[in-house]
Design a protein around this motif. Structure first.
Motif, PDB file in Angstrom:
ATOM      1  N   THR A 143      -8.493  -5.892  -2.816  1.00  0.00           N
ATOM      2  CA  THR A 143      -9.790  -5.337  -2.451  1.00  0.00           C
ATOM      3  C   THR A 143      -9.612  -3.908  -1.927  1.00  0.00           C
ATOM      4  OG1 THR A 143     -10.287  -7.558  -1.726  1.00  0.00           O
ATOM      5  CG2 THR A 143     -11.847  -5.862  -1.092  1.00  0.00           C
ATOM      6  N   GLY A 144     -10.505  -3.029  -2.336  1.00  0.00           N
ATOM      7  CA  GLY A 144     -10.452  -1.664  -1.822  1.00  0.00           C
ATOM      8  C   GLY A 144      -9.524  -0.738  -2.592  1.00  0.00           C
ATOM      9  N   SER A 145      -8.993  -1.192  -3.726  1.00  0.00           N
ATOM     10  CA  SER A 145      -8.041  -0.369  -4.480  1.00  0.00           C
ATOM     11  C   SER A 145      -8.731   0.712  -5.299  1.00  0.00           C
ATOM     12  CB  SER A 145      -7.219  -1.241  -5.438  1.00  0.00           C
ATOM     13  OG  SER A 145      -6.443  -2.150  -4.722  1.00  0.00           O
ATOM     14  N   ARG A 299      -1.404  -2.799  -1.165  1.00  0.00           N
ATOM     15  CA  ARG A 299      -2.642  -2.159  -0.737  1.00  0.00           C
ATOM     16  C   ARG A 299      -2.481  -0.649  -0.691  1.00  0.00           C
ATOM     17  NH1 ARG A 299      -6.637  -4.110   2.658  1.00  0.00           N
ATOM     18  NH2 ARG A 299      -6.232  -2.148   3.693  1.00  0.00           N
ATOM     19  N   THR A 300      -3.522   0.060  -1.097  1.00  0.00           N
ATOM     20  CA  THR A 300      -3.436   1.515  -1.101  1.00  0.00           C
ATOM     21  C   THR A 300      -3.435   2.053   0.329  1.00  0.00           C
ATOM     22  OG1 THR A 300      -5.162   1.114  -2.699  1.00  0.00           O
ATOM     23  CG2 THR A 300      -4.245   3.315  -2.615  1.00  0.00           C
ATOM     24  N   VAL A 301      -4.350   1.542   1.143  1.00  0.00           N
ATOM     25  CA  VAL A 301      -4.335   1.902   2.562  1.00  0.00           C
ATOM     26  C   VAL A 301      -3.537   0.801   3.258  1.00  0.00           C
ATOM     27  CG1 VAL A 301      -5.735   2.272   4.619  1.00  0.00           C
ATOM     28  CG2 VAL A 301      -6.602   2.953   2.381  1.00  0.00           C
TER      29      VAL A 301
END
Ligand SMILES: Nc1ncnc2c1ncn2[C@@H]1O[C@H](COP(=O)(O)OP(=O)(O)O)[C@@H](O)[C@H]1O
Ligand SMILES: [Mg+2]
Lengths: 354, 619
Positions: A143-145, A299-301
């Motif tokens: 999620t959030g990528s 995860r990116t962040v």
């Protein structure tokens, strides 16, 4: 022992002991949380609380490493030996690493806004877009990528090719959000929306709908109704496609994918799931070309996990600043201590003991 | 120590560590609302500059969604920068809060975990307070996938260098579930394919019956069933290799031959090693005391774990699992009753004679047995003088006693028959896996034929032609109601009431307006029909109180949204969802305008009447 005392004793036990007790007593106990487990144990043993109590005593003594049974608990018949359990001094059963635990300051390090950077697509985003030129693509990333970027770019390219694009999401609320978002990107004349209770701009080249509506369109087309939108259909984007495993609605995703016209490309966007390869292999087995899986789990962040005690004290959850993938038991010693204290002091029903 | 952190302290702690904006996931709507109330008296107001930013952002949203202006939480949002966001709110409110979050105006949003999947806004921090989630009226632990979906909201790309998932304990928490969820790999997902009536009708409309098999084979369900079948096929291949040494001997099917011979041989009383009179009844019963069988003993019941003969006396004996978890040894003669109930038992060769999992399962089953159980009717063979003769005679048919292969057969038969049994079992399972979807489809076809939607040759009848357009839950009930002309002459309000009661699947209690007598009697009819259909389709809740809410909205066009909300204790968001879902059901009815113009017309009127107030405002 009164029921209250028994409940309290149960509450003091680690969850593993409760699960051990629940074996054979409570159906599917592994799905219950601690509090619920205690409730279930008491409920299912209401006819035989003494039996529960004596089993509990045995387990407690077992855990203390003593072999004799408590006095009075003599047994004539033999009991099943408990399965061998790995046990090491720290209760998680994993070797302690020698590195010192991370400090709160180190854990909080990096908190803040990153310097602005020009937008550069991630390699996985470019890979997914390139693959989509030739074949169906399954994306499974955390999620959030940035799955929306892939959807938007893919839609742009298909529309430049004069093809219709259909984008589906599982929830009406999400469809509405995307409608607003895509209208801003492509202009409101280019984007339409069809949900169970809303129809706007139904002939636009980019159509947002719930998956049920697309399934219905496909059924109508299969039974001979003419729908030009489907003739020029170039791309179908199924966002949040992990919904295929939804007990009630999952079947709609399967129907949609089975009946998706073969001239249109399929783009499945999904949060991280355990078996994305199965989904890709399935598509390959029923679609004209071999589908491509694009996945990653980083995860990116970066994510950090913390523990906030009810008294307001914040500590890192794990011994390391980063989340120790595969090592759920690498808890920060301070968290371990505080949480034990919490468990000891709170009653199962949530009332404070004092 | 308090059982969980106070919301005001939580926000203070997060602000102090610069961990805002945050999404706080709580167990229930109630918890979110109570958290909001706790800010009423809090003195942690934002500096005026930030309050102004929020007020300005709110004004922009209100310009699009006027209903937001009336929301009772507005003062809290403005003063403190926190808000609640859950299914009890109107979509417009949720859109407003999402927008404020996206603009970075708020410090925290309190949301329910049930909606984690539907929350499409990120934050710097997520706060997790629970490890289980309410699903279908029961709490179950969060899966790894769900924990990661929740934690995944933390850390906004471009706005945060790192994201934070903060766990704060509540009495509902099992820390292990969460640490496993954060550090583990998400679970595999499985197909949930079901065959619905509209699916059958639509498939048969477009494709001839004989092609359906191939279409069903394209499902993910069949893909996964095939994976399992292939696994069994590989096992079957191994078994095939293992069976090689046991191929044809003097007789082609020597295994069956030997088994029959062996049985006959054992039945000869004089062949028993110890001559001892065992009643034929006991022998017959002993035959059924196999592992997994429930038996009645003089005191209580038990499940047989193994049967054997005692050393020396060769008495028939069984090991029995008792309700207290003990394993006792009993002579078969002491068994009072043999019940008609057998459970799976994964046998092992050493105490406790079955695997630990089996043991637990059996023990559980034993405690869950109903008080009355049917006993097994056991036919006791009449022992007459002629029996030994018969056996001897039948033995005469066997070449085995004189066969040259006899020692080899005797030695191998145990292994060979076990392997063959396994082969049979796997072959059967494979067939079942390959054909199950087709069978389920056929079952549905038969029902639709019985009701007259399909012809005996599985073509759509006239009724089938329109019924295929009703593609919602409870489609059979709806199409049967239409065929029974239950809605003939029904006005839009009645139609809406009935559709609402079919569409609504929540059993949350509450206080509701009174239902009209017309709707009440119509609902009685619907209920009767739904009950008669229950073997073919699960009946909906058909709540009269819910029907009344929808009926009121249509019957009285002057009723305002606030007025409607005052009539019931349902949350605004729930009323909205009820009406929106009813609207979907009505628009399906509206598609029948070609065949049922009157009904479609009534549906169209209802749709037009539903869309007013906040239901029109929406995007
Ligand atoms: N290559 C990129 N570089 C920087 N930011 C990106 C990139 N791709 C996406 N983003 C940003 O990441 C955020 C999350 O994207 P989104 O598509 O909503 O994630 P997902 O759908 O995968 O959960 C968005 O704000 C988006 O603008
Ligand atoms: Mg997304």
């Amino acid at each position: 022992m009164t029921t209250d005392e028994l409940e309290r004793l149960l509450a003091q036990q680690p969850v593993a002991v409760l699960h051990r007790l629940a074996r054979g007593r409570v159906h599917r106990h592994f799905r219950a949380g601690k509090r619920r487990l205690i409730e279930l144990l008491l409920q299912h043993s209401s006819q035989n609380l003494a039996g529960l109590e004596s089993d509990l005593q045995t387990l407690i003594i077992d855990r203390q490493g003593q072999s004799q049974l408590p006095p009075g608990a003599t047994r004539t018949a033999h009991r099943v030996p408990s399965p061998p359990q790995k046990r090491s001094p720290n209760r998680g059963g994993e070797p302690e690493t020698s590195e010192p635990a991370v400090s709160l300051t180190a854990w909080l390090e990096g908190l803040g806004v990153p310097p602005p950077q020009p937008f550069v697509p991630d390699p996985w985003q470019s890979e997914a877009l390139a693959a989509l030129d030739d074949t169906d693509v399954v994306v499974s990333v955390p999620t959030g990528s940035g799955k929306t970027y892939v959807a938007v770019e893919a839609a742009r390219r298909a529309m430049e090719d004069n093809r219709t694009v259909i984008y589906t999401s599982p929830l009406k609320a999400l469809s509405n959000t995307k409608f607003t978002e895509f209208s801003k990107i492509f202009g409101s004349d280019k984007v339409g929306i069809l949900t169970g209770d809303r129809q706007e701009n139904g002939q636009a080249p980019l159509l947002i709908m719930t998956t049920e509506i697309l399934r219905n369109l496909l059924y109508d087309a299969a039974s001979g109704e003419i729908d030009v939108r489907l003739d020029t259909l170039g791309l179908v984007i199924l966002d949040e496609s992990q919904y295929i495993a939804d007990p009630e609605r999952g079947v709609v995703w399967e129907e949609t994918i089975i009946f998706c016209p073969s001239q249109a490309k399929l783009l499945l966007l999904s949060a991280s799931i355990g078996n994305p390869q199965d989904i890709a292999d399935w598509l390959t087995s029923i679609r004209p070309t071999a589908s491509r899986l694009v996945r990653h789990s980083k995860r990116t962040v970066p994510l950090r996990a913390g523990y906030l005690h009810p008294n307001g004290k914040l500590v890192p959850l794990f011994k390391t600043a980063a989340i120790p993938s595969g090592h759920p038991n690498h808890l920060h010693p301070e968290t371990k201590r505080l949480f034990h204290e919490y468990e000891d002091e709170t009653m199962p029903s949530g009332r404070s003991r004092r | 120590m308090p059982p969980s952190i106070h919301p005001v302290d939580l926000i203070t702690a997060l602000r102090q560590k610069h961990l805002t904006p945050a999404i706080v996931f709580l167990t229930s709507r109630r918890a979110c609302d109570e958290a909001m109330e706790s800010f009423d008296v809090a003195d942690i107001v934002l500096p005026p500059a930030r309050q102004e930013v929020i007020a300005a952002a709110l004004d922009r949203v209100i310009a699009n969604y006027p209903s937001v202006a009336e929301h009772p939480l507005i003062p809290t949002v403005r003063r403190i920068g926190v808000a609640a966001h859950h299914a009890g709110h109107l979509p417009s409110w949720k859109i407003a809060i999402e927008e404020l979050m996206r603009q970075g105006c708020l410090d925290a949003v309190f949301a329910t975990t049930t909606l984690a999947a539907g929350v499409d806004f990120p934050a710097r921090t997520v706060v997790i307070t629970q490890s289980s989630i309410r699903k279908a009226r029961d709490f179950t632990d969060l899966t790894i996938g769900e924990v990661q979906q929740i934690a995944g909201r933390a850390g906004r790309r471009g706005k945060d260098q790192v994201g934070f998932a903060v766990i704060t304990p509540s009495p509902y928490i099992d820390l292990g579930v969460l640490t496993k969820g954060l550090t583990g790999h998400p679970e595999s997902i499985d197909s949930q394919f079901t065959i619905t009536y509209p699916m059958v009708l639509n498939l048969l409309k477009a494709h001839p019956h004989e092609q359906i098999h191939a279409i069903l084979a394209k499902s993910f369900a069949q893909f996964q069933l095939n994976q399992r079948a292939e696994l069994l096929e590989r096992k079957l291949d191994t078994l095939h290799v293992q069976m090689e040494p046991f191929g044809p001997r003097v007789c082609t099917d020597w295994i069956t031959q030997w088994q029959t011979f062996d049985q006959a041989r054992r039945q000869r009383p004089h062949r028993l090693q110890v001559k001892q009179q065992e009643s034929p009844e006991l022998t017959a019963r002993f035959h059924f005391m196999t592992p997994g069988r429930v038996v009645g003993l003089t005191r209580g019941r038990g499940i047989v774990l193994r049967q054997y003969r005692s050393k020396g006396q060769r008495n028939p004996m069984i090991s029995v699992l008792r309700p207290d978890g003990a394993v006792t040894e009993c002579p078969a003669a002491t068994v009072a009753e043999v019940f008609d109930r057998v459970f799976e038992c994964d046998e092992t060769s050493a105490f406790p004679w079955c695997s630990a999992a089996s043991f637990d399962e059996l023990h559980y089953q034993l405690t869950e047995l109903p008080t009355r159980l049917p006993t097994l009717p056991i036919i006791v063979p009449k022992v007459s003088e002629s029996l030994p003769d018969a056996i001897v005679q039948s033995l005469g048919d066997f070449p085995c006693p004189t066969c040259s292969s006899r020692p080899a057969c005797q030695k191998d038969v145990a292994v060979a028959s076990r392997l063959r049994q396994e082969q049979h079992r796997h072959t059967k399972s494979i067939q079942a896996l390959r054909a199950s979807l087709w069978h389920r489809f056929q079952e549905r076809v038969e029902v639709l034929q019985t009701f007259g939607y399909l012809t005996p040759s599985a073509h759509l009848t006239d009724d089938g032609e329109w019924a295929r357009l009703i593609r919602i839950d409870h489609s059979l009930l709806i199409t049967e109601l239409i065929r029974a002309e239950a809605f003939a002459g029904a006005d839009p309000a009645l139609l809406t009431g009935v559709m609402a009661s079919i569409a609504h699947d929540d059993d949350r209690p509450g206080a509701f307006p009174r239902i009209s007598t017309g709707l009440s009697s119509l609902l009685g009819q619907v209920r009767k029909l739904a009950e008669s259909l229950s073997p073919y389709e699960d009946p909906p809740l058909l709540r009269a109180d819910i029907a009344a809410v929808a009926e009121r909205w249509i019957a009285d066009p002057t009723l305002t949204w606030i007025g409607l909300c005052r009539l019931t204790t349902m949350a605004e968001g729930d009323i909205y969802r009820l009406l929106a879902r009813t609207l979907e059901f009505l628009s399906q009815i509206h598609t029948l305008h070609a065949t049922h113009p009157g009904l479609a017309d009534s549906a169209a009127k209802a749709i037009a009447l539903i869309r007013r107030g906040v239901l029109e405002e929406l995007p």
